[in-house]
Design a protein around this motif. Structure first.
Motif, PDB file in Angstrom:
ATOM      1  N   UNK A 168       0.856  -1.187   0.000  1.00  0.00           N
ATOM      2  CA  UNK A 168       0.000   0.000   0.000  1.00  0.00           C
ATOM      3  C   UNK A 168       0.889   1.232   0.000  1.00  0.00           C
ATOM      4  N   UNK A 169       0.769   2.017  -1.074  1.00  0.00           N
ATOM      5  CA  UNK A 169       1.594   3.216  -1.231  1.00  0.00           C
ATOM      6  C   UNK A 169       0.685   4.429  -1.152  1.00  0.00           C
ATOM      7  N   UNK A 170       1.101   5.407  -0.391  1.00  0.00           N
ATOM      8  CA  UNK A 170       0.331   6.641  -0.251  1.00  0.00           C
ATOM      9  C   UNK A 170       0.932   7.695  -1.172  1.00  0.00           C
ATOM     10  N   UNK A 385      -3.461  16.366  -0.260  1.00  0.00           N
ATOM     11  CA  UNK A 385      -4.144  15.169   0.200  1.00  0.00           C
ATOM     12  C   UNK A 385      -3.305  13.937  -0.157  1.00  0.00           C
ATOM     13  N   UNK A 386      -3.657  12.842   0.466  1.00  0.00           N
ATOM     14  CA  UNK A 386      -3.007  11.574   0.165  1.00  0.00           C
ATOM     15  C   UNK A 386      -4.063  10.534  -0.151  1.00  0.00           C
ATOM     16  N   UNK A 387      -3.739   9.726  -1.123  1.00  0.00           N
ATOM     17  CA  UNK A 387      -4.641   8.636  -1.468  1.00  0.00           C
ATOM     18  C   UNK A 387      -3.828   7.353  -1.631  1.00  0.00           C
ATOM     19  N   UNK A 388      -4.373   6.248  -1.154  1.00  0.00           N
ATOM     20  CA  UNK A 388      -3.623   4.987  -1.256  1.00  0.00           C
ATOM     21  C   UNK A 388      -3.873   4.297  -2.592  1.00  0.00           C
ATOM     22  N   UNK A 389      -2.860   3.584  -3.036  1.00  0.00           N
ATOM     23  CA  UNK A 389      -3.062   2.690  -4.158  1.00  0.00           C
ATOM     24  C   UNK A 389      -2.185   1.461  -3.952  1.00  0.00           C
ATOM     25  N   UNK A 390      -2.619   0.381  -4.508  1.00  0.00           N
ATOM     26  CA  UNK A 390      -1.941  -0.902  -4.337  1.00  0.00           C
ATOM     27  C   UNK A 390      -0.882  -1.045  -5.431  1.00  0.00           C
ATOM     28  N   UNK A 391       0.356  -1.283  -4.996  1.00  0.00           N
ATOM     29  CA  UNK A 391       1.445  -1.487  -5.932  1.00  0.00           C
ATOM     30  C   UNK A 391       1.832  -2.969  -5.922  1.00  0.00           C
ATOM     31  N   UNK A 392       1.799  -3.590  -7.059  1.00  0.00           N
ATOM     32  CA  UNK A 392       2.187  -4.991  -7.215  1.00  0.00           C
ATOM     33  C   UNK A 392       3.644  -5.064  -7.638  1.00  0.00           C
ATOM     34  N   UNK A 393       4.435  -5.799  -6.878  1.00  0.00           N
ATOM     35  CA  UNK A 393       5.853  -5.971  -7.178  1.00  0.00           C
ATOM     36  C   UNK A 393       6.132  -7.445  -7.405  1.00  0.00           C
ATOM     37  N   UNK A 394       6.702  -7.752  -8.551  1.00  0.00           N
ATOM     38  CA  UNK A 394       7.070  -9.127  -8.885  1.00  0.00           C
ATOM     39  C   UNK A 394       8.575  -9.282  -8.755  1.00  0.00           C
TER      40      UNK A 394
END
Length: 400
Positions: A168-170, A385-394
Motif C-alpha cells: 500500500x503506497x500513499x 491530500x493523500x490517497x492509497x493505491x496498491x502497488x504490485x511488485x514481482x
C-alpha cells in the motif's frame, strides 16, 4: 696421589647420577607414550567439495535475438561456467549478471568460455545472457555448475520462482477544497408570460354552387388560407387547430341550426359549433340527412390545379356524401394554405354546398419583470491530500 683419587671419586659419582636420571626419565617418557596411545581420538574424513551440474543444454540463438538463463546459488558457491559455439562462430556478447543489475562477467565476440569461475558471496540469482547481433543463428552449448562451500548447501534448489507482493503506497496530490461559499445577488430582468387566450377566427363561410356532371363544369374549389404565426417581443400568436364543415343542399341549413342549439345547451355559445368541435368541446356535428352525394378532397395548390384539370392528383384526406366535417391539430397541418375541392358526380341539376372553416388562434402576452438572481460562488483553497493505491511488485526467489 690424593688429587688423583679425589677426581676419580667425583667422576664415578657423576656417572652414577647420570645413569640413574636417564633410567628414571625413560620410565616416565615410556609411561606417557603408553597413555597417549590409549586415549588417541578417531579422525573422521572431512567434506570433499565437488562440482554439481545446474544445467547443460544446447541453445539456438536466432539472428538479432538474445536468450537468458536464470538460476539461484547459495552463499559460498563457486559457479563454473562453460560455453562453446558449436559451429566455431563468434557470439556478440556473453554476460553473467547478479540479479538485478550487477555485472559479474562479460565477454564480447567470443567463440568459447572455459571454466569461468565466479564466487557467490551471498545467496542470490544470476542471469546468464547470450546476445546475437548477427543475422544468422548461433548454436550454443552451455554448461553451468556449482561447487557448494559446505555439505549443508549440497541440496540447494537452484530453480527460480517468481512471486508477487502487494504494498500500500500513499501518493500525495494537490487539490482544490471548498472551504465555504460566497452568495451575491445580481439584478436581472426576465420576460414572462402574463396571460394567454385561444380565440376562434372565421376563415370561410360561403355557399359554393357547382353544376352536374352532364354540364361538364362539375368541379370547384375553395382556398383555406390560415393566418401565419406571429412573434413579437411581447406577443405571440399561432394556429393550434382548424376545422371545416360541409353541408349539401337545402337540408344543410337545418343541420347547422341543430349544431347551434347543441352549443347553447352546453353553455359553449362563446364558440360557433365548428369552433367548439375544433377545441374538443363537441365530439360530433350534425350533417344533412338528404340531398345529393358530393366527393370532397383536401389538397395543396399544385394538386388542386391537377384536380381542376381532371388529371391524377394527391390529397390529404377525402370524403363522400351529403356532408362532412374534420379538424387538424398537427403543427405541419396548421400552417400555410389548403384547398377544399368538390366533385359533383350527379347527372343533372345544380348543387349548393355550404362551407364553413374556422381556426383556433392561441395568443400569449409577455412583460418584463425585475428579479434578483442568486449567485453562489464556492470558496476554495489548495490542500495536499493523500490517497492509497496498491502497488504490485514481482520478484524472483530461489532456494525454496
Amino acid at each position: 696421589m690424593l688429587k688423583t683419587t679425589a677426581f676419580s671419586l667425583l667422576t664415578l659419582f657423576a656417572s652414577s647420577i647420570s645413569a640413574q636420571t636417564l633410567s628414571d626419565n625413560y620410565g616416565k617418557y615410556n609411561s606417557f607414550a603408553h597413555t597417549e596411545n590409549i586415549f588417541a581420538p578417531v579422525i573422521q574424513p572431512s567434506y570433499v567439495p565437488k562440482a554439481l551440474d545446474v544445467t547443460e543444454q544446447t541453445i539456438r540463438v536466432g539472428g538479432g535475438k538474445k536468450e537468458e538463463l536464470m538460476f539461484g546459488f547459495a552463499a559460498g558457491d563457486r559457479i563454473i561456467f562453460n560455453f562453446q559455439e558449436m559451429n566455431n562462430k563468434e557470439l556478440k556478447e556473453i554476460e553473467i549478471t547478479e540479479y538485478p543489475t550487477l555485472s559479474r562477467f562479460s565477454d564480447y565476440k567470443t567463440k568459447a568460455v572455459k571454466n569461468k569461475e565466479i564466487i557467490v558471496s551471498q545467496q542470490g540469482i544470476y542471469i546468464f545472457r547470450l546476445k546475437n547481433s548477427s543475422l544468422s543463428k548461433r548454436i550454443c552449448k552451455v554448461r553451468i555448475q556449482r561447487i557448494p562451500a559446505s555439505e549443508s548447501s549440497v541440496n540447494f534448489n537452484s530453480a527460480v520462482s517468481w512471486l508477487t507482493k502487494q504494498d500500500t503506497v500513499w501518493q500525495s496530490y494537490t487539490t482544490d477544497v471548498v472551504i465555504g461559499y460566497d452568495t451575491t445577488y445580481i439584478p436581472r430582468v426576465k420576460r414572462v408570460m402574463v396571460r394567454s387566450e385561444v380565440d376562434e377566427q372565421l376563415i370561410s363561410d360561403q355557399v359554393q354552387r357547382i353544376s352536374s356532371a352532364s354540364r361538364g363544369e362539375n368541379r370547384a374549389s375553395i382556398v383555406v388560407s390560415l393566418p401565419p404565426d406571429m412573434r413579437t417581443p411581447y406577443k405571440t400568436s399561432r394556429i393550434v387547430a382548424w376545422a371545416y364543415w360541409v353541408g349539401v343542399g337545402p337540408d344543410a341549413m337545418r343541420a347547422w341550426q341543430q349544431n347551434l342549439r347543441n352549443v347553447r345547451a352546453r353553455n359553449m355559445d362563446y364558440y360557433t359549433p365548428l369552433g367548439a368541435y375544433a377545441n374538443g368541446g363537441l365530439a360530433t356535428l350534425d350533417l344533412p340527412r338528404n340531398g345529393q352525394n358530393i366527393n370532397y378532397f383536401i389538397t395543396d395548390q399544385e394538386n388542386r390545379d391537377l384536380f381542376m384539370q381532371k388529371q391524377p392528383f394527391r390529397y390529404v384526406t377525402d370524403g363522400k356524401g351529403f356532408g362532412d366535417y374534420r379538424k387538424f391539430t398537427s403543427t405541419a397541418q396548421c400552417q400555410g394554405s389548403f384547398y377544399l375541392c368538390f366533385d359533383n358526380a350527379n347527372p343533372a341539376g345544380l348543387t349548393d354546398i355550404n362551407v364553413k372553416v374556422v381556426a383556433l388562434v392561441e395568443r400569449a402576452y409577455y412583460e418584463d419583470q425585475a428579479y434578483d438572481e442568486e449567485v453562489i460562488t464556492p470558496i476554495t483553497e489548495k490542500q495536499i491530500r493523500q490517497q492509497p493505491y496498491i502497488r504490485n511488485t514481482t520478484y524472483p526467489v530461489t532456494g525454496m
